[in-house]
Write an enzyme that holds these catalytic residues in place. Structure first.
Site, short mmCIF file in Angstrom:
data_model
loop_
_atom_site.label_atom_id
_atom_site.label_comp_id
_atom_site.label_asym_id
_atom_site.label_seq_id
_atom_site.Cartn_x
_atom_site.Cartn_y
_atom_site.Cartn_z
N SER A 30 -20.14 -81.38 75.44
CA SER A 30 -18.95 -80.98 74.68
C SER A 30 -19.35 -79.99 73.58
CB SER A 30 -18.31 -82.22 74.03
OG SER A 30 -17.95 -83.14 75.05
N ASP A 89 -26.51 -80.07 67.60
CA ASP A 89 -26.31 -79.56 66.24
C ASP A 89 -27.62 -79.08 65.65
OD1 ASP A 89 -23.50 -80.16 66.07
OD2 ASP A 89 -24.11 -82.26 66.13
N GLY A 101 -21.66 -83.36 66.18
CA GLY A 101 -20.88 -82.45 65.33
C GLY A 101 -19.45 -82.31 65.85
N GLY A 102 -19.34 -82.44 67.19
CA GLY A 102 -18.01 -82.35 67.80
C GLY A 102 -17.41 -83.72 68.07
N GLU A 108 -21.48 -88.34 75.46
CA GLU A 108 -22.56 -87.39 75.75
C GLU A 108 -23.87 -88.12 76.00
OE1 GLU A 108 -22.42 -85.00 72.24
OE2 GLU A 108 -21.32 -83.39 73.24
O1 DER Z 1 -20.72 -82.82 69.32
C1 DER Z 1 -21.69 -82.51 69.99
O2 DER Z 1 -22.62 -83.29 70.25
C2 DER Z 1 -21.82 -81.08 70.46
O3 DER Z 1 -22.58 -81.01 71.64
C3 DER Z 1 -22.52 -80.33 69.35
O4 DER Z 1 -23.70 -81.01 69.08
C4 DER Z 1 -22.83 -78.89 69.70
O5 DER Z 1 -21.66 -78.17 69.50
P1 DER Z 1 -21.69 -76.56 69.48
O6 DER Z 1 -22.22 -76.16 70.84
O7 DER Z 1 -20.25 -76.19 69.29
O8 DER Z 1 -22.58 -76.14 68.36
#
Ligand code: DER
Length: 233
Positions: A30, A89, A101-102, A108
């Site tokens: 994600s 992140d 972060g998301g 995941e």
């Molecule tokens: O939320 C998550 O784990 C996402 O994979 C994050 O770690 C990476 O998000 P980005 O590709 O928008 O930086």
């Protein structure tokens, strides 16, 4: 932008080198970098994609796959995944990663662990020696909603300064994850022993999952500002 181009270069090279014609089940992470992963998957031979099931890790990644007309499956039906590609992140020099972060790190981690190979794709801002160097938002911790204050106290006792319940932007109150839980972002400064911190946090009652992926990624692709890609294993 330079950062989007860097994400795309990393994502495209990772797909080209790790999503192979004989693979039948692909895990898709994600976030914003995996958007480029799906773009590259959609450039493959449609006949190949027709024989492949893609396992998402959030409503966002599920939407990317469905919008692309790809076949979506879940890890319950497809517990043996050939390869999972996901963002991060931040990574350290051993490829331990901060993720979440998301707000997607629970699914995941499940989809990453179910894969024979876990590949990280990111831009140069995520490439660190030690976790905490560049990512200043803390370790994302998914918690059972009614336990969040109890967990907060334990995180502070573990040494987290300034841990915060993640608040929503376009919704009143806290973020609610795809799994119906809350998120606490817990800063620990530089994290020299991520595996130990992961265990300590995971044992706190009320914690569902921790955004520390230790000893999981086999390889990471970091897109750079100059268009090159750094590969770390
Ligand atoms: O939320 C998550 O784990 C996402 O994979 C994050 O770690 C990476 O998000 P980005 O590709 O928008 O930086």
């Amino acid at each position: 932008s330079l950062i989007e181009q860097a994400k795309q270069k990393a994502a495209f090279q990772a797909v080209d080198e790790h999503v192979l014609p004989h693979h039948r089940v692909i895990g898709v992470g994600s976030g914003s970098t995996v958007v480029h992963v799906v773009t590259r998957l959609l450039q493959r031979d449609p006949a190949l994609n027709a024989k492949t099931v893609f396992v998402p890790t959030s409503f966002q990644s599920r939407g990317l796959l469905l919008d692309g007309g790809l076949t979506v499956g879940d890890v319950e039906q497809y517990p043996d995944i050939d390869v999972t590609i996901d963002g991060a992140d931040e990574c350290d020099s051993d490829l331990n990663a901060i993720k979440g972060g998301g707000a997607a790190h629970l699914q995941e981690k499940i989809v990453a662990e179910a894969a024979k190979k876990f590949v990280i794709v990111a831009d140069y801002r995520k490439d660190s020696k030690v976790l905490g160097e560049q990512w200043k938002h803390g370790v994302p911790v998914e918690v059972v909603p009614f336990a969040w204050t109890a967990v907060m106290k334990k995180l502070q006792a573990l040494g987290s300064k300034d841990a915060k319940l993640r608040m929503a932007m376009k919704k009143a109150g806290p973020i609610v994850t795809d799994n119906g839980n809350f998120l606490i972002d817990a800063p620990f400064g530089l994290i020299h022993e991520p595996a130990k911190l992961l265990k300590d946090i995971k044992l706190i009652t009320g914690v569902v999952e921790v955004g520390l992926f230790c000893d999981m990624a086999e390889i990471a692709y970091f897109g750079c500002e100059d268009g090159s890609v750094i590969i770390r294993t």
